[in-house]
Design an enzyme around this catalytic site. Structure first.
Site, short mmCIF file in Angstrom:
data_model
loop_
_atom_site.label_atom_id
_atom_site.label_comp_id
_atom_site.label_asym_id
_atom_site.label_seq_id
_atom_site.Cartn_x
_atom_site.Cartn_y
_atom_site.Cartn_z
N ARG A 452 106.87 50.49 12.25
CA ARG A 452 107.20 51.23 11.03
C ARG A 452 108.31 50.56 10.24
NH1 ARG A 452 108.02 56.85 12.73
NH2 ARG A 452 105.77 57.06 12.50
N HIS A 482 103.98 47.77 22.07
CA HIS A 482 105.42 47.91 21.98
C HIS A 482 106.12 47.13 23.10
CE1 HIS A 482 109.29 50.37 22.04
NE2 HIS A 482 109.17 50.06 20.76
#
Length: 732
Positions: A452, A482
């Site tokens: 993001r 991630h």
């Protein structure tokens, strides 16, 4: 320096404010929940909503703890200003993502509560509005009554229009004529000029006009967008300031001062700042796209014009104009925030890099290096000898970069695989990967495009790597990648040997100086083989592979963590010593929370170091009275995810890329790796214990949802971050 007592500072706001309703500038107890809930009996089910704090409200309270740092005189003055501006940035993102998500739920008709705390979205939004209004007003009072006067004492001034000297006015006029007027575009509002679409978080003015223009149109309203290409804070030439002073003016003040010139022949009756915050979350349907990169490029353009979620206006803006703007953006009164100063405080951050005052900033330091790393030695040789553990930023991130550089030019290195989440297209990490690809090595990079607010950078670095000949993949559509992994294949004595780096933080040299994270570099055959298999899962297809030591999400991490917590509970039930320490950014996942409640009931001593959101309620008799939760906020952003289990005298220490959150456990590719070297594991345990005795920068979560700031003992103040700096780093 400004006093930082617990007493509220009297307000000097404009007349008409209700002083009795103002938030104190210094608060040591901040509420996480809406109200105190009745204490459940020991027999209560562990999914009782009263045992859980609301995630969004807990998130908001973390931001308040950041704001508190602006009042902490133990921080240098410019860093106190930095914390106040970080609060603004955090609050922007909170509205762009969290508040926008709640409003979207209501728009879809989802009125019922679905979170473990049992609060419906409408009620949560109402509480967010109450707290955010209170803290925004408090933030501006801290700026106007505490920080700006303190800066002026240090001869750093923000000059208002009424304070400009005649030479400064002349300079501002010249700057306006040469830099602002050529790029400013006023927009009159009439039937042929409807209200414009304004970019998310852009600075704008609503202007009241009187008279007739060149076409005979009667004056009314106009919108004046501030040029986005210009800085929001401008330093006046030193020759125009008093000797020894540094003076700044806001772009908004310049535009206010010369608004009349933008509308020649008209009378400007009023000119008022405003800023709209929009929904900035990106939504990509994995079943509706065939090219993730192309889809994200389109979404990035749409992000600027999402639905409005918050309107900030100058506090002197008339009600009729504020309500006109609310109507244009389809917002209600609770979404309106009146501010006593610039509506875009985050843009003041540029000043921190402009002022050369070392006495007003944290003292510099030189990150340390383990003794096993020789200045002119091979990293491959050092890693073969022993595992290497780095604790950033107290220890340097350079060995990670050096490992990649060495691999890029080493003729014996055959292949490099790496995950990238937040990196930056111009980073040395990417440069080394580009060099490796150009040198003929097999380079495979798993880039998470959906990190993001870093999507544009990630698209750019993907293109750069592809142009160099690297294989770039975007992970698995439904799961963000991630994990922080680097895998190197090297030929040694006719055999292939693996080297691995695993981390709790991103491959980003700048944040490695600001965030606390662990880096493990190892040649352990089992761990290296595990990382190799995880990469195969990411790049290929097939059933889950057998992973020996590494725990990875979304497959086994969640269940294994619960098993380790339950294992500790069984040890306690046998009357033996049982202890666990969890340090991570957020704790929100209900099943992990229930496991911790079970452990507490069994008698396990549970120490949780949770920087941000925490939905677990500590101190409930018979449920969580053996659980202590603390949040550490200081010079560096606490980012390490580390888990310690006493395990009946056979301790285990793990580090991870994952927080205790649902998204990390079930919707992301994560890794959790053991610290196998006993000395390194003991070192990590010692680091954790340092945080547990911190009484300078720690807040304890109370049973009622408030956070109580620890007060340092006069005889023995302990700051974990300062202690680690002293232990690992060198002073400049």
């Amino acid at each position: 320096m400004e006093e930082t007592s617990n007493q509220p500072v009297p307000s000097t706001d404009t007349a008409g404010s209700d002083a009795t309703n103002e938030a104190p500038l210094r608060v040591n107890r901040t509420r996480t929940g809406i109200h105190a809930k009745p204490t459940p009996s020991p027999e209560a089910e562990l999914d009782d909503p009263s045992l859980y704090f609301n995630r969004e409200l807990s998130h908001l309270q973390f931001n308040i703890r950041v704001l508190e740092q602006a009042l902490d005189a133990s921080h240098p003055l410019l860093n106190r200003l930095m914390f106040l501006l970080i609060f603004s940035s955090n609050l922007d993102e909170f509205f762009e993502i969290r508040v926008a998500g709640l409003k979207h739920q209501l728009a879809l008709g989802h009125e019922d509560a679905s979170a473990p705390d049992g609060l419906p979205p409408r009620r949560v939004l109402a509480e967010i509005s109450r707290i955010a209004h209170e803290q925004t007003e408090r933030q501006y009072r801290i700026l106007n009554e505490v920080l700006i006067p303190a800066l002026e004492e240090q001869r750093i001034r923000y000059r208002r229009r009424v304070q400009w000297t005649p030479p400064q006015r002349d300079w501002v006029r010249e700057y306006f004529d040469e830099e602002i007027a050529p790029v400013i575009s006023p927009i009159g509002l009439d039937p042929s000029h409807p209200f414009p679409r304004l970019v998310n978080k852009s600075l704008n003015f609503i202007v009241e006009l009187e008279g007739k223009d060149a076409f005979g149109r009667e004056g009314g309203l106009a919108i004046l967008p501030a040029p986005r290409s210009l800085p929001r804070v401008i330093r006046l030439p030193d020759a125009l300031a008093e000797p020894g002073y540094t003076d700044y003016v806001f772009l908004s003040s310049m535009i206010h001062a010369h608004a009349q010139e933008v509308f020649p022949g008209m009378e400007v009756r009023g000119c008022y700042q405003f800023r709209l915050t929009r929904n900035a979350d990106l939504t990509v349907d994995p079943e509706a796209i065939s090219d993730l990169a192309s889809a994200l490029r389109g979404e990035l353009l749409a992000r600027r014009y999402g639905d409005g979620v918050r309107l900030e206006v100058a506090d002197n803006c008339p009600d009729r104009l504020a309500h006109f703007l609310l109507k244009q953006f389809e917002l209600g009164e609770p979404d309106l925030y009146r501010v006593s100063g610039p509506v875009n405080l985050t843009r003041m951050m540029s000043v921190l890099g402009d002022i050369e005052r070392a006495d007003l900033l944290y003292r510099p330091f030189i990150p340390g290096l383990p003794k096993s790393l020789k200045a002119d030695g091979s990293l491959f040789e050092a890693i073969r000898s022993n595992d290497i553990l780095l604790h950033h930023p107290f220890q340097s991130f350079a060995p990670v970069e050096d490992l990649l550089r060495e691999a890029a030019r080493d003729a014996d290195v055959l292949a490099i695989k790496q995950t990238l989440y937040r990196t930056g297209a111009d980073s040395s990490i990417v440069g080394a990967l580009v060099d490796a690809a150009r040198n003929g090595k097999e380079v495979t990079v798993v880039i998470e495009l959906r990190a993001r607010f870093d999507e544009a950078d990630n698209l750019a670095l993907a293109s750069r790597l592809q142009e160099a000949g690297a294989i770039v993949i975007y992970g698995v559509m439904a799961y963000k990648t991630h994990a922080k992994m680097l895998h190197i294949v090297r030929r040694e004595s006719g055999e292939l040997r693996y080297y691995v780096h695993l981390g709790t933080g991103n491959y980003h040299s700048k944040t490695a100086k600001l965030y606390t994270d662990y880096s493990l570099m190892t040649a352990n055959e089992t761990l290296c083989e595990d990382v190799h298999r995880v990469f195969q899962q990411l790049s290929g297809m097939g059933k889950p592979r057998t992973i020996a030591r590494l725990l990875h999400a979304p497959f086994v991490l969640h269940q294994r963590l619960i098993e380790m917590i339950d294992r500790e509970a069984k040890v306690a039930e046998m009357g033996k010593k049982a202890h666990l320490i969890v340090k991570c950014n957020s704790l929100t996942e209900p099943r992990l929370i229930r496991a911790l409640y079970r452990a507490s009931r069994a008698g396990v001593s549970c120490d949780l170091i949770i920087r941000g959101m925490c939905c677990l309620r500590p101190g409930v008799p018979g449920i969580s009275d053996n659980i202590r939760v603390r949040s550490n906020i200081g010079r560096f952003l606490e980012h390490t995810r580390v888990f310690y289990f006493h395990n009946d005298g056979k301790p285990e220490t793990w580090a991870s890329s994952a927080d205790f959150m649902e998204r990390n456990m079930f919707h992301r590719v994560e890794t959790c790796f053991p610290i196998l070297d006993k000395k390194l594991a003991q070192r990590v345990r010692k680091d954790l214990e340092t945080y547990l005795v911190d009484n300078c920068q720690s807040w304890l979560l109370q049973e009622d949802g408030s956070y109580l700031k620890q007060d340092p003992c006069a005889s023995a103040p302990v700051s974990a971050q300062e202690t680690l700096l002293y232990a690992y780093a060198s002073k400049a």
